[in-house]
Design a protein around this motif. Structure first.
Motif, PDB file in Angstrom:
ATOM      1  N   ALA A 117       0.781  -1.171  -0.069  1.00 25.09           N
ATOM      2  CA  ALA A 117      -0.128  -0.035  -0.007  1.00 25.09           C
ATOM      3  C   ALA A 117       0.958   1.340  -0.262  1.00 25.09           C
ATOM      4  O   ALA A 117       0.718   2.084  -0.780  1.00 25.09           O
ATOM      5  CB  ALA A 117      -0.675   0.039   1.104  1.00 25.09           C
ATOM      6  N   GLU A 118       1.892   1.136   0.826  1.00 24.71           N
ATOM      7  CA  GLU A 118       2.559   2.528   0.855  1.00 24.71           C
ATOM      8  C   GLU A 118       3.515   2.810  -0.428  1.00 24.71           C
ATOM      9  O   GLU A 118       3.765   4.072  -0.632  1.00 24.71           O
ATOM     10  CB  GLU A 118       3.906   2.111   1.926  1.00 24.71           C
ATOM     11  CG  GLU A 118       4.723   3.437   2.251  1.00 24.71           C
ATOM     12  CD  GLU A 118       5.670   3.287   3.290  1.00 24.71           C
ATOM     13  OE1 GLU A 118       6.808   3.801   3.005  1.00 24.71           O
ATOM     14  OE2 GLU A 118       5.507   2.479   4.104  1.00 24.71           O
ATOM     15  N   ASN A 119       3.798   1.665  -0.829  1.00 26.69           N
ATOM     16  CA  ASN A 119       4.363   1.815  -2.376  1.00 26.69           C
ATOM     17  C   ASN A 119       3.560   1.834  -3.597  1.00 26.69           C
ATOM     18  O   ASN A 119       4.123   1.825  -4.835  1.00 26.69           O
ATOM     19  CB  ASN A 119       5.703   0.738  -2.638  1.00 26.69           C
ATOM     20  CG  ASN A 119       6.521   0.890  -1.498  1.00 26.69           C
ATOM     21  OD1 ASN A 119       7.360   1.725  -1.616  1.00 26.69           O
ATOM     22  ND2 ASN A 119       6.799  -0.146  -0.650  1.00 26.69           N
ATOM     23  N   ASN A 120       2.271   1.989  -3.412  1.00 29.96           N
ATOM     24  CA  ASN A 120       1.175   2.133  -4.325  1.00 29.96           C
ATOM     25  C   ASN A 120       1.324   0.772  -5.285  1.00 29.96           C
ATOM     26  O   ASN A 120       1.417   0.940  -6.520  1.00 29.96           O
ATOM     27  CB  ASN A 120       1.381   3.498  -5.243  1.00 29.96           C
ATOM     28  CG  ASN A 120       0.806   4.484  -4.591  1.00 29.96           C
ATOM     29  OD1 ASN A 120      -0.043   4.586  -3.910  1.00 29.96           O
ATOM     30  ND2 ASN A 120       1.766   5.810  -4.687  1.00 29.96           N
ATOM     31  N   ARG A 121       1.685  -0.473  -4.647  1.00 27.32           N
ATOM     32  CA  ARG A 121       1.994  -1.582  -5.353  1.00 27.32           C
ATOM     33  C   ARG A 121       0.861  -2.554  -5.231  1.00 27.32           C
ATOM     34  O   ARG A 121       0.932  -3.658  -5.412  1.00 27.32           O
ATOM     35  CB  ARG A 121       3.336  -2.300  -4.961  1.00 27.32           C
ATOM     36  CG  ARG A 121       4.439  -1.421  -5.196  1.00 27.32           C
ATOM     37  CD  ARG A 121       4.987  -1.464  -6.654  1.00 27.32           C
ATOM     38  NE  ARG A 121       6.037  -0.643  -7.025  1.00 27.32           N
ATOM     39  CZ  ARG A 121       6.667  -0.375  -7.953  1.00 27.32           C
ATOM     40  NH1 ARG A 121       6.099  -0.393  -9.225  1.00 27.32           N
ATOM     41  NH2 ARG A 121       7.908  -0.018  -8.050  1.00 27.32           N
ATOM     42  N   LEU A 122      -0.225  -2.303  -4.470  1.00 22.36           N
ATOM     43  CA  LEU A 122      -1.454  -3.223  -4.365  1.00 22.36           C
ATOM     44  C   LEU A 122      -1.964  -3.764  -5.594  1.00 22.36           C
ATOM     45  O   LEU A 122      -2.343  -4.967  -5.413  1.00 22.36           O
ATOM     46  CB  LEU A 122      -2.743  -2.395  -3.825  1.00 22.36           C
ATOM     47  CG  LEU A 122      -2.391  -2.293  -2.189  1.00 22.36           C
ATOM     48  CD1 LEU A 122      -3.400  -1.554  -1.519  1.00 22.36           C
ATOM     49  CD2 LEU A 122      -2.060  -3.545  -1.460  1.00 22.36           C
ATOM     50  N   THR A 123      -1.741  -3.141  -6.811  1.00 25.66           N
ATOM     51  CA  THR A 123      -2.242  -3.869  -7.964  1.00 25.66           C
ATOM     52  C   THR A 123      -1.361  -5.118  -8.288  1.00 25.66           C
ATOM     53  O   THR A 123      -1.576  -5.800  -9.299  1.00 25.66           O
ATOM     54  CB  THR A 123      -2.149  -2.854  -9.329  1.00 25.66           C
ATOM     55  OG1 THR A 123      -0.836  -2.457  -9.274  1.00 25.66           O
ATOM     56  CG2 THR A 123      -3.159  -1.834  -9.196  1.00 25.66           C
ATOM     57  N   LYS A 124      -0.100  -5.041  -7.632  1.00 27.19           N
ATOM     58  CA  LYS A 124       0.911  -6.342  -7.760  1.00 27.19           C
ATOM     59  C   LYS A 124       0.538  -7.615  -6.829  1.00 27.19           C
ATOM     60  O   LYS A 124       1.200  -8.589  -6.988  1.00 27.19           O
ATOM     61  CB  LYS A 124       2.327  -5.912  -7.622  1.00 27.19           C
ATOM     62  CG  LYS A 124       2.916  -4.792  -8.681  1.00 27.19           C
ATOM     63  CD  LYS A 124       3.215  -5.688  -9.827  1.00 27.19           C
ATOM     64  CE  LYS A 124       3.832  -4.789 -10.930  1.00 27.19           C
ATOM     65  NZ  LYS A 124       4.246  -5.540 -12.036  1.00 27.19           N
ATOM     66  N   THR A 125      -0.493  -7.421  -5.989  1.00 27.14           N
ATOM     67  CA  THR A 125      -0.938  -8.469  -4.930  1.00 27.14           C
ATOM     68  C   THR A 125      -0.869  -9.780  -5.727  1.00 27.14           C
ATOM     69  O   THR A 125      -0.405 -10.714  -5.038  1.00 27.14           O
ATOM     70  CB  THR A 125      -2.252  -8.033  -4.469  1.00 27.14           C
ATOM     71  OG1 THR A 125      -2.293  -6.678  -3.831  1.00 27.14           O
ATOM     72  CG2 THR A 125      -2.763  -9.336  -3.483  1.00 27.14           C
ATOM     73  N   GLN A 126      -1.676 -10.035  -6.796  1.00 27.14           N
ATOM     74  CA  GLN A 126      -1.755 -11.224  -7.318  1.00 27.14           C
ATOM     75  C   GLN A 126      -0.313 -11.863  -7.675  1.00 27.14           C
ATOM     76  O   GLN A 126      -0.076 -13.017  -7.267  1.00 27.14           O
ATOM     77  CB  GLN A 126      -2.585 -11.210  -8.665  1.00 27.14           C
ATOM     78  CG  GLN A 126      -4.021 -11.092  -8.040  1.00 27.14           C
ATOM     79  CD  GLN A 126      -4.784 -12.389  -7.416  1.00 27.14           C
ATOM     80  OE1 GLN A 126      -4.144 -13.344  -7.050  1.00 27.14           O
ATOM     81  NE2 GLN A 126      -6.289 -12.447  -7.454  1.00 27.14           N
ATOM     82  N   SER A 127       0.239 -11.164  -8.334  1.00 27.85           N
ATOM     83  CA  SER A 127       1.726 -11.401  -8.693  1.00 27.85           C
ATOM     84  C   SER A 127       2.762 -11.744  -7.658  1.00 27.85           C
ATOM     85  O   SER A 127       3.289 -12.844  -7.657  1.00 27.85           O
ATOM     86  CB  SER A 127       2.246 -10.392  -9.633  1.00 27.85           C
ATOM     87  OG  SER A 127       1.576 -10.049 -10.732  1.00 27.85           O
ATOM     88  N   VAL A 128       2.556 -10.954  -6.429  1.00 30.82           N
ATOM     89  CA  VAL A 128       3.483 -11.254  -5.432  1.00 30.82           C
ATOM     90  C   VAL A 128       2.889 -12.649  -4.631  1.00 30.82           C
ATOM     91  O   VAL A 128       3.771 -13.218  -4.410  1.00 30.82           O
ATOM     92  CB  VAL A 128       3.278 -10.002  -4.328  1.00 30.82           C
ATOM     93  CG1 VAL A 128       4.036 -10.595  -2.999  1.00 30.82           C
ATOM     94  CG2 VAL A 128       3.749  -8.816  -4.961  1.00 30.82           C
ATOM     95  N   ILE A 129       1.687 -12.872  -4.567  1.00 32.04           N
ATOM     96  CA  ILE A 129       1.282 -14.212  -4.173  1.00 32.04           C
ATOM     97  C   ILE A 129       1.667 -15.206  -4.922  1.00 32.04           C
ATOM     98  O   ILE A 129       2.204 -16.341  -4.363  1.00 32.04           O
ATOM     99  CB  ILE A 129      -0.125 -13.950  -3.953  1.00 32.04           C
ATOM    100  CG1 ILE A 129      -0.912 -13.114  -2.836  1.00 32.04           C
ATOM    101  CG2 ILE A 129      -1.044 -15.464  -3.674  1.00 32.04           C
ATOM    102  CD1 ILE A 129      -2.162 -13.009  -2.951  1.00 32.04           C
ATOM    103  N   LYS A 130       1.317 -15.061  -6.194  1.00 29.18           N
ATOM    104  CA  LYS A 130       2.071 -16.083  -7.262  1.00 29.18           C
ATOM    105  C   LYS A 130       3.603 -16.356  -6.907  1.00 29.18           C
ATOM    106  O   LYS A 130       3.955 -17.516  -7.091  1.00 29.18           O
ATOM    107  CB  LYS A 130       1.854 -15.870  -8.586  1.00 29.18           C
ATOM    108  CG  LYS A 130       1.885 -16.931  -9.524  1.00 29.18           C
ATOM    109  CD  LYS A 130       1.545 -16.581 -10.862  1.00 29.18           C
ATOM    110  CE  LYS A 130       1.921 -17.619 -11.860  1.00 29.18           C
ATOM    111  NZ  LYS A 130       1.443 -17.395 -13.109  1.00 29.18           N
ATOM    112  N   ALA A 131       4.258 -15.262  -6.982  1.00 31.94           N
ATOM    113  CA  ALA A 131       5.480 -15.263  -6.762  1.00 31.94           C
ATOM    114  C   ALA A 131       6.167 -16.055  -5.461  1.00 31.94           C
ATOM    115  O   ALA A 131       7.003 -17.115  -5.374  1.00 31.94           O
ATOM    116  CB  ALA A 131       6.472 -14.064  -6.584  1.00 31.94           C
TER     117      ALA A 131
END
Length: 218
Positions: A117-131
């Protein structure tokens, strides 16, 4: 708490927040993952893996991420909230922390979403989970293998295929077979096994025959 602080240190916040020396010291404390995942999502996933390993919470964090991933797939409002660029990141952080703490998620998982959230990366959530799932799969010694056929395989043939492919794994590895159906390949099968890709489909054979005929006629 030390491991959760490390997660915050390793996650890519603003590039110049920490000095190079501090970043190197933090990197030296990390627990190395069994596989390298690249990109922004990889950096978050590796930081989370390292912190979770130190707290012996690898499986717990994975379960929480899987749970959140399932919630995203079922709740369109949650998905919209995560992707909405007009919402203040501080409010997003506060709202997410409240929900995740209510669900009794670990501090590691809560802090991961705080960093996103702090880095405005919440749109990357699915990618982070998959990683993270990819890293955990390697941690368990799983070897992913996808076999695509034109028609569904009988259970007997699926077991025979799995047994045959298991012979190509080494000691300590576990075959993770995923059988898919794609009528467009016409017949045969396509095997994607680790770093190997074998295309034995009728579709590809026909393409090669057509190309050979074209060359012969030119």
């Amino acid at each position: 708490m030390a491991a959760t602080r490390q997660l915050w240190r390793l996650c890519p916040r603003l590039p110049l927040v920490f000095s190079q020396g501090y970043a190197s010291a933090a990197a030296a404390e990390t627990v190395k993952a069994p596989i390298k995942v690249f990109g922004i999502e990889g950096r978050y996933a590796h930081a989370l893996f390292s912190a979770a390993a130190k707290q012996k919470s690898l499986d717990k964090v994975e379960k929480e991420l899987n749970d959140f991933q399932f919630a995203l797939s079922k709740d369109s409002k949650l998905e919209d909230f995560m992707r909405n660029p007009t919402l203040n990141k501080t409010r997003k952080d506060a709202a997410l922390r409240g929900v995740l703490k209510e669900k009794k998620y670990s501090d590691l998982t809560v802090n991961l979403f705080g960093a996103l959230a702090e880095n405005n990366r919440l749109t990357k959530t699915q990618s982070v989970i998959k990683a993270y799932q990819t890293i955990m799969s390697a941690h368990r010694g799983e070897v992913p293998c996808t076999v695509t056929t034109a028609k569904p395989l009988a259970e007997k043939h699926t077991k025979e295929l799995e047994k045959s492919l298991q012979n190509f794994t080494t000691k300590g590895q576990v075959l993770k077979l995923d059988v898919k159906v794609d009528p467009s390949i016409i017949g045969g099968m396509v095997v994607d096994f680790g770093d190997k890709f074998i295309d034995m489909s009728t579709q590809t054979k026909i393409k090669k025959i057509v190309q050979t005929l074209k060359v012969g006629m030119s």
